[in-house]
Write a protein that holds these residues in place. Structure first.
Motif, PDB file in Angstrom:
ATOM      1  N   SER A   1     -41.121 -13.913  34.196  1.00 36.93           N
ATOM      2  CA  SER A   1     -40.809 -12.870  35.188  1.00 36.93           C
ATOM      3  C   SER A   1     -41.011 -11.476  34.608  1.00 36.93           C
ATOM      4  CB  SER A   1     -39.363 -13.020  35.676  1.00 36.93           C
ATOM      5  OG  SER A   1     -39.183 -14.242  36.343  1.00 36.93           O
ATOM      6  N   ASP A   2     -40.548 -11.270  33.368  1.00 34.66           N
ATOM      7  CA  ASP A   2     -40.705  -9.964  32.730  1.00 34.66           C
ATOM      8  C   ASP A   2     -42.187  -9.634  32.511  1.00 34.66           C
ATOM      9  OD1 ASP A   2     -37.985  -9.689  32.691  1.00 34.66           O
ATOM     10  OD2 ASP A   2     -37.744 -10.199  30.570  1.00 34.66           O
ATOM     11  N   GLU A   3     -42.975 -10.635  32.112  1.00 31.33           N
ATOM     12  CA  GLU A   3     -44.398 -10.409  31.890  1.00 31.33           C
ATOM     13  C   GLU A   3     -45.114 -10.086  33.205  1.00 31.33           C
ATOM     14  OE1 GLU A   3     -48.146 -10.487  29.640  1.00 31.33           O
ATOM     15  OE2 GLU A   3     -46.042  -9.900  29.358  1.00 31.33           O
ATOM     16  N   ILE A   4     -44.782 -10.807  34.258  1.00 30.00           N
ATOM     17  CA  ILE A   4     -45.402 -10.560  35.569  1.00 30.00           C
ATOM     18  C   ILE A   4     -45.035  -9.181  36.088  1.00 30.00           C
ATOM     19  CG2 ILE A   4     -45.346 -11.285  37.988  1.00 30.00           C
ATOM     20  CD1 ILE A   4     -45.058 -14.195  36.886  1.00 30.00           C
TER      21      ILE A   4
ATOM     22  N   LYS B   1     -46.735 -17.275  22.566  1.00 30.28           N
ATOM     23  CA  LYS B   1     -46.893 -16.000  21.876  1.00 30.28           C
ATOM     24  C   LYS B   1     -45.848 -14.988  22.347  1.00 30.28           C
ATOM     25  CE  LYS B   1     -51.849 -16.454  20.904  1.00 30.28           C
ATOM     26  NZ  LYS B   1     -53.216 -15.965  21.215  1.00 30.28           N
ATOM     27  N   LEU B   2     -45.589 -14.965  23.660  1.00 31.23           N
ATOM     28  CA  LEU B   2     -44.582 -14.043  24.210  1.00 31.23           C
ATOM     29  C   LEU B   2     -43.199 -14.351  23.652  1.00 31.23           C
ATOM     30  CD1 LEU B   2     -45.704 -13.860  27.956  1.00 31.23           C
ATOM     31  CD2 LEU B   2     -45.718 -11.975  26.309  1.00 31.23           C
TER      32      LEU B   2
ATOM     33  N   VAL C   1     -27.767 -17.538  25.741  1.00 27.77           N
ATOM     34  CA  VAL C   1     -29.032 -17.249  25.080  1.00 27.77           C
ATOM     35  C   VAL C   1     -29.200 -15.740  24.971  1.00 27.77           C
ATOM     36  CG1 VAL C   1     -30.315 -17.245  27.271  1.00 27.77           C
ATOM     37  CG2 VAL C   1     -31.531 -17.711  25.132  1.00 27.77           C
ATOM     38  N   ARG C   2     -29.965 -15.329  23.959  1.00 29.51           N
ATOM     39  CA  ARG C   2     -30.324 -13.919  23.815  1.00 29.51           C
ATOM     40  C   ARG C   2     -31.844 -13.854  23.770  1.00 29.51           C
ATOM     41  NH1 ARG C   2     -27.902 -12.367  18.957  1.00 29.51           N
ATOM     42  NH2 ARG C   2     -25.914 -12.648  20.051  1.00 29.51           N
ATOM     43  N   ILE C   3     -32.415 -13.123  24.729  1.00 29.28           N
ATOM     44  CA  ILE C   3     -33.861 -12.975  24.827  1.00 29.28           C
ATOM     45  C   ILE C   3     -34.191 -11.516  24.557  1.00 29.28           C
ATOM     46  CG2 ILE C   3     -35.906 -13.277  26.282  1.00 29.28           C
ATOM     47  CD1 ILE C   3     -34.292 -15.300  27.921  1.00 29.28           C
ATOM     48  N   GLY C   4     -34.814 -11.261  23.421  1.00 26.43           N
ATOM     49  CA  GLY C   4     -35.024  -9.874  23.018  1.00 26.43           C
ATOM     50  C   GLY C   4     -33.676  -9.228  22.731  1.00 26.43           C
ATOM     51  N   VAL C   5     -33.400  -8.125  23.397  1.00 22.94           N
ATOM     52  CA  VAL C   5     -32.120  -7.429  23.199  1.00 22.94           C
ATOM     53  C   VAL C   5     -31.122  -7.761  24.296  1.00 22.94           C
ATOM     54  CG1 VAL C   5     -33.202  -5.530  21.953  1.00 22.94           C
ATOM     55  CG2 VAL C   5     -32.980  -5.401  24.442  1.00 22.94           C
ATOM     56  N   LYS C   6     -31.535  -8.590  25.262  1.00 21.24           N
ATOM     57  CA  LYS C   6     -30.666  -8.877  26.399  1.00 21.24           C
ATOM     58  C   LYS C   6     -29.993 -10.236  26.250  1.00 21.24           C
ATOM     59  CE  LYS C   6     -30.507  -8.741  31.447  1.00 21.24           C
ATOM     60  NZ  LYS C   6     -31.286  -8.508  32.688  1.00 21.24           N
ATOM     61  N   SER C   7     -28.685 -10.254  26.499  1.00 20.73           N
ATOM     62  CA  SER C   7     -27.912 -11.488  26.420  1.00 20.73           C
ATOM     63  C   SER C   7     -27.625 -12.029  27.813  1.00 20.73           C
ATOM     64  CB  SER C   7     -26.585 -11.252  25.687  1.00 20.73           C
ATOM     65  OG  SER C   7     -26.815 -10.907  24.340  1.00 20.73           O
ATOM     66  N   TYR C   8     -27.582 -13.346  27.921  1.00 23.22           N
ATOM     67  CA  TYR C   8     -27.268 -14.007  29.189  1.00 23.22           C
ATOM     68  C   TYR C   8     -26.099 -14.967  28.962  1.00 23.22           C
ATOM     69  CZ  TYR C   8     -31.870 -12.264  30.561  1.00 23.22           C
ATOM     70  OH  TYR C   8     -32.950 -11.463  30.833  1.00 23.22           O
ATOM     71  N   SER C   9     -25.164 -14.965  29.876  1.00 19.35           N
ATOM     72  CA  SER C   9     -23.957 -15.778  29.734  1.00 19.35           C
ATOM     73  C   SER C   9     -24.204 -17.209  30.205  1.00 19.35           C
ATOM     74  CB  SER C   9     -22.817 -15.174  30.558  1.00 19.35           C
ATOM     75  OG  SER C   9     -23.094 -15.309  31.951  1.00 19.35           O
ATOM     76  N   ARG C  10     -23.290 -18.077  29.827  1.00 19.00           N
ATOM     77  CA  ARG C  10     -23.360 -19.461  30.285  1.00 19.00           C
ATOM     78  C   ARG C  10     -23.206 -19.530  31.797  1.00 19.00           C
ATOM     79  NH1 ARG C  10     -22.756 -23.032  25.886  1.00 19.00           N
ATOM     80  NH2 ARG C  10     -22.129 -24.722  27.261  1.00 19.00           N
ATOM     81  N   GLY C  11     -22.420 -18.602  32.344  1.00 21.17           N
ATOM     82  CA  GLY C  11     -22.250 -18.551  33.797  1.00 21.17           C
ATOM     83  C   GLY C  11     -23.551 -18.210  34.499  1.00 21.17           C
ATOM     84  N   GLU C  12     -24.327 -17.290  33.926  1.00 21.10           N
ATOM     85  CA  GLU C  12     -25.620 -16.925  34.511  1.00 21.10           C
ATOM     86  C   GLU C  12     -26.581 -18.102  34.460  1.00 21.10           C
ATOM     87  OE1 GLU C  12     -26.711 -12.377  33.806  1.00 21.10           O
ATOM     88  OE2 GLU C  12     -25.874 -13.296  31.984  1.00 21.10           O
TER      89      GLU C  12
END
Length: 483
Positions: free
Chosen positions: A71-74, A165-166, A185-196
């Motif tokens: 989604s971020d790449e698109i 690669k991404l 999970v942490r993707i780059g500098v952004k964290s996502y909760s288990r609830g998300e």
């Protein structure tokens, strides 16, 4: 393979007809609905979904990561896709599928393609949107032709390489020890909760067959009954109780297979793609641990001695626990010999090959003879130094219990069995020839054991029997109401 291109493979392998049985009917789980009552306690859709998320955590997590990165790449490439483009791609996919199975496209509906896909039509459209976005990017870069489609192999190969690669560039952290409380999970500098992650996965998890729902309800039912049994006995499922249950399972495997239990359990879990930690965190493991804890509490020395006295046949086995040092014999071309080598109907050839085998085995015999002195001094050390059977070398050379009816597995054969059953505890055999090489065998123990030697096995057997009896009683006496 990434989840968002996996569906294309599934679609193209989709069978034309789906089972008509009621248990294969697709249903949508409702979080607030009560699906069953166990002794008056409700089993809700939320509990079913939570169990599904735990069991499919790795897949859901990877799908979420891919979705976020795609989604971020698109978005960064300004390659968003309209609903009309999604409709066009799905209709083209449906036509391609109809051509492959040689039917009129008008006879098929898109729902046919999404019926067994987790999340149904909504998931199919979401995945198609992402695939089309990536397809547009690759087309702009002239890596794919303007008429390429998302189900084609060229697209799948290119997009897999790009996403890997991404992920490497962005950086993804999934190790719980490196994440904060509640983080999934942490993707780059952004964290996502288990609830998300849970919310993201709901649509995919909520679509399942009636048979799958029944299976999950059985797990949750047993869990409630097991926890109820603990509460009734005023027991608590502590970390020590979980560790005891894991040791119980390891010992049970050891007694069944004749090799160290933790090694056997490790091999089993590795085959399932699980670590010990993940296995012990599973709800099914915990429910089983609750039954073990409840079942073992009434078992004391008096009951164990009575079991040993009343059922000696369970413990005094005419078998030998055998360890082995193995030297592989290679043929003239440097390849290991196999147990099967004769060609039916070619007696002349077989005689020639047999002669060459005898010559090779004779040439290798001094190697095994040179090991005898070291083996007599310290057999385990000699195993580590000389044995070429990697599997048994890791466990001190142990190849398990052997008796007159034991079925042998390569590189061991009946010659090994016949030599093993003649050994006394502590005795080492002279060199023994199998179809694959030379062996030194050591008898570690005779299975005609005293109570003190058999006590751990007696305890494990009694727990197993008590668990089964407790489980049967709980299921028979439970008041289960379907809603």
């Amino acid at each position: 393979m990434h989840p968002f291109i996996r569906y294309a493979c599934y679609l193209l392998l989709f069978c034309a007809a789906l089972p008509a049985a009621d248990d294969n009917t697709q249903i949508t789980i409702e979080e607030g609905r009560v699906y069953r009552r166990v002794n008056g306690e409700p089993v809700t859709g939320r509990e079913v979904l939570d169990l599904l998320l735990e069991q499919k955590w790795a897949d859901c997590l990877q799908t979420f990561i891919d979705y976020s990165i795609w989604s971020d790449e698109i978005k960064a490439q300004k390659a968003e896709v309209s609903d009309a483009e999604i409709d066009a791609e799905l209709n083209a996919l449906l036509k391609n599928y109809a051509d492959r199975i040689k039917v009129n496209p008008a006879e098929l509906k898109l729902e046919t393609l999404s019926k067994e896909l987790p999340g149904g039509m909504a998931e199919l459209r979401r995945q198609t949107r992402l695939n089309l976005g990536m397809l547009r990017i690759l087309q702009r870069e002239r890596k794919l032709s303007p008429d390429a489609h998302t189900w084609e192999r060229g697209f799948k190969e290119l997009v897999t390489d790009r996403v890997e690669k991404l992920m490497s560039q962005v950086g993804v952290v999934t190790d719980p020890q490196k994440l904060g409380t509640g983080e999934a999970v942490r993707i780059g500098v952004k964290s996502y909760s288990r609830g998300e992650l849970r919310q993201f996965s709901l649509d995919r998890l909520a679509q399942l067959t009636l048979a799958e729902l029944k299976s999950k309800l059985e797990v949750l039912t047993l869990e409630k009954l097991a926890m109820g049994a603990l509460k009734e006995r005023k027991l608590e499922l502590t970390p020590d109780a979980l560790e005891f249950h894991f040791k119980y399972l390891c010992h049970k495997l050891e007694f069944e297979q004749g090799v160290p239990g933790r090694y056997a359990m490790g091999q089993h879990l590795a085959g399932l793609g699980l670590t010990v930690e993940k296995f012990m965190a599973d709800r099914i493991f915990k429910a089983d641990a609750a039954l073990t804890l409840a079942a073992k509490m009434p078992i004391h020395g008096k009951e164990m001695r009575a079991e040993f006295a009343n059922h000696p046949e369970r413990y005094k086995r005419n078998e030998k626990l055998i360890a082995n040092i193995f030297i592989s014999v290679l043929d003239p071309d440097g390849r290991p010999y196999a147990s099967s080598w004769q060609a039916p109907g070619h007696d002349g050839l077989n005689q020639f090959v047999a002669k060459r085998r005898d010559e090779q085995f004779a040439a290798y015999k001094p190697q095994i003879e040179s090991v005898i002195s070291d083996a007599q001094k310290d057999f385990e050390a000699a195993v580590k130094k000389y044995s070429q059977d990697n599997k048994s070398r890791e466990v001190g050379g142990q190849i398990g219990r052997i008796g007159k009816d034991t079925v042998m597995v390569t590189p061991y054969d009946n010659a090994i069995r016949d030599a093993a059953i003649k050994l006394k505890p502590g005795e080492i055999s002279p060199p023994v020839r199998s179809a694959c090489g030379w062996h030194l065998l050591k008898c570690l123990e005779q299975q005609d054991v005293t109570y003190e030697e058999a006590e751990p096995r007696v305890f494990i057997n009694l727990i197993h029997e008590a668990k089964q009896k407790l489980k049967d009683t709980l299921m028979k006496t439970a008041k289960i109401e379907e809603n």
